[in-house]
Structures are given as structure tokens and as C-alpha cells.
Design a protein around this motif. Structure first.
Motif, PDB file in Angstrom:
ATOM      1  N   SER A   3      71.551  49.363  60.025  1.00 52.27           N
ATOM      2  CA  SER A   3      72.630  49.970  59.658  1.00 52.27           C
ATOM      3  C   SER A   3      72.393  50.726  58.326  1.00 52.27           C
ATOM      4  O   SER A   3      71.504  50.260  57.634  1.00 52.27           O
ATOM      5  N   VAL A   4      73.198  51.500  57.934  1.00 55.05           N
ATOM      6  CA  VAL A   4      73.154  52.135  56.663  1.00 55.05           C
ATOM      7  C   VAL A   4      73.281  51.276  55.647  1.00 55.05           C
ATOM      8  O   VAL A   4      72.528  51.375  54.728  1.00 55.05           O
ATOM      9  N   GLU A   5      74.152  50.340  55.626  1.00 53.74           N
ATOM     10  CA  GLU A   5      74.396  49.339  54.745  1.00 53.74           C
ATOM     11  C   GLU A   5      73.192  48.559  54.394  1.00 53.74           C
ATOM     12  O   GLU A   5      72.878  48.235  53.385  1.00 53.74           O
ATOM     13  N   GLN A   9      71.026  48.474  51.144  1.00 56.42           N
ATOM     14  CA  GLN A   9      70.806  47.364  50.410  1.00 56.42           C
ATOM     15  C   GLN A   9      69.199  46.973  50.145  1.00 56.42           C
ATOM     16  O   GLN A   9      68.677  46.546  49.017  1.00 56.42           O
ATOM     17  N   ARG A  10      68.383  47.539  51.137  1.00 58.07           N
ATOM     18  CA  ARG A  10      66.905  47.201  50.977  1.00 58.07           C
ATOM     19  C   ARG A  10      66.459  48.315  50.044  1.00 58.07           C
ATOM     20  O   ARG A  10      65.505  47.899  49.042  1.00 58.07           O
ATOM     21  N   LEU A  11      67.050  49.491  50.083  1.00 52.90           N
ATOM     22  CA  LEU A  11      66.530  50.455  48.777  1.00 52.90           C
ATOM     23  C   LEU A  11      66.865  50.035  47.486  1.00 52.90           C
ATOM     24  O   LEU A  11      66.097  49.953  46.577  1.00 52.90           O
ATOM     25  N   ARG A  12      68.078  49.414  47.528  1.00 54.01           N
ATOM     26  CA  ARG A  12      68.465  48.866  46.133  1.00 54.01           C
ATOM     27  C   ARG A  12      67.599  47.846  45.437  1.00 54.01           C
ATOM     28  O   ARG A  12      67.238  47.733  44.567  1.00 54.01           O
ATOM     29  N   TYR A  75      65.776  59.079  50.108  1.00 54.52           N
ATOM     30  CA  TYR A  75      66.346  59.540  48.945  1.00 54.52           C
ATOM     31  C   TYR A  75      68.067  59.879  49.086  1.00 54.52           C
ATOM     32  O   TYR A  75      68.534  59.693  47.970  1.00 54.52           O
ATOM     33  N   LEU A  76      68.364  60.339  50.168  1.00 65.59           N
ATOM     34  CA  LEU A  76      69.754  60.635  50.336  1.00 65.59           C
ATOM     35  C   LEU A  76      70.641  59.553  50.149  1.00 65.59           C
ATOM     36  O   LEU A  76      71.724  59.367  49.697  1.00 65.59           O
ATOM     37  N   THR A  77      69.921  58.140  50.836  1.00 69.22           N
ATOM     38  CA  THR A  77      70.675  56.975  50.726  1.00 69.22           C
ATOM     39  C   THR A  77      70.883  56.339  49.519  1.00 69.22           C
ATOM     40  O   THR A  77      71.849  55.866  49.193  1.00 69.22           O
ATOM     41  N   ARG A  78      69.526  56.504  48.883  1.00 71.90           N
ATOM     42  CA  ARG A  78      69.496  55.939  47.566  1.00 71.90           C
ATOM     43  C   ARG A  78      70.583  56.496  46.582  1.00 71.90           C
ATOM     44  O   ARG A  78      71.560  56.170  45.766  1.00 71.90           O
ATOM     45  N   ASP A  86      80.076  56.395  50.095  1.00 71.68           N
ATOM     46  CA  ASP A  86      79.959  55.974  51.250  1.00 71.68           C
ATOM     47  C   ASP A  86      79.319  57.114  52.226  1.00 71.68           C
ATOM     48  O   ASP A  86      80.164  58.276  52.553  1.00 71.68           O
ATOM     49  N   LEU A  87      78.125  57.172  52.530  1.00 66.63           N
ATOM     50  CA  LEU A  87      77.303  58.240  53.086  1.00 66.63           C
ATOM     51  C   LEU A  87      77.946  58.675  54.373  1.00 66.63           C
ATOM     52  O   LEU A  87      78.108  59.891  54.764  1.00 66.63           O
TER      53      LEU A  87
END
Length: 122
Positions: A3-5, A9-12, A75-78, A86-87
Motif C-alpha cells: 500500500s501507499v501507507e 513508512q518504509r521510505l521514512r 521521491y513523490l511519496t517521500r 495524503d498522496l
């Protein structure tokens, strides 16, 4: 499927483990996303429309396109995370807005911009 969530979280976590938050300013993330989008554009630059539609059938070219798409999404998600956006909701809001600007009955089969997007006549 992630999921996007989960991706957020993984990117964070990835950035936090490396102490990269100091570099992940909105400006830097936008510039990085633009750079990665440029790399994606370069993969399609000289292809014919037919070649571009079939790019994923070529394992080498398809692999490069997939990697560049991954970079853009990262990069967009980060960026969305850093800005507190909320993307998915932003995309849904934009889609709703576009549906109003481009009603089916006047837009079907047309690539024309919405009337208020056109510069005024001289």
C-alpha cells in the motif's frame, strides 16, 4: 501488493536510519523528483509511438523504465510524507476536479485543453 501507507513508512524508516531527513527538504525532494522524471523522459525521447507502447516488451529497456518509475514514485511519496499530504487523496481530489473541467460529453476523444486553460484571444 504494498500500500501507499506501507511504502511511505518504509521510505521514512529508510531515510531515518541514514539520517537523511536533514536532506529531504521539500525543495530537494522536488528537484530530485524532477531529475528522475527527466531520466524517465529520456527513456522515451526518440521512440516512435508504437515503440513507446511496447517498451516493456524489451527486457533491457523495460527494466530501465521500471527503475525510473520506481525512483519517481519514491521521491513523490517521500515529498508527500514530508509535506503531510495524503498522496492518494490529493490524486482523487485532482481527478474529481478534472472530471468537472472535462465532462465526458464535451471531452470524449479530444485532447483539447479546458476552455479556461486557454490564453485569452488578443
Amino acid at each position: 501488493m504494498a500500500s501507499v501507507e506501507e511504502l511511505t513508512q518504509r521510505l521514512r524508516t529508510f531515510a531515518d536510519e541514514r539520517d537523511w531527513g536533514q536532506f529531504h527538504t521539500p525543495k530537494n525532494l522536488v528537484m530530485a523528483a524532477a531529475g528522475e522524471m527527466g531520466e524517465l523522459v529520456a527513456e522515451f525521447q526518440w521512440l516512435t509511438p508504437e515503440q513507446s507502447a511496447a517498451v516493456m516488451e524489451d527486457p533491457e529497456a523495460g527494466g530501465r523504465v521500471r527503475a525510473e518509475l520506481g525512483d519517481v514514485v519514491i521521491y513523490l511519496t517521500r515529498l508527500a510524507d514530508v509535506l503531510g499530504v495524503d498522496l492518494v487523496q490529493a490524486a482523487l481530489d485532482k481527478l474529481e476536479h478534472s472530471a468537472k473541467r472535462y465532462p465526458v460529453e464535451s471531452s470524449r476523444g479530444s485532447a483539447a485543453k479546458a476552455p479556461h486553460d486557454q490564453p485569452p484571444a488578443p
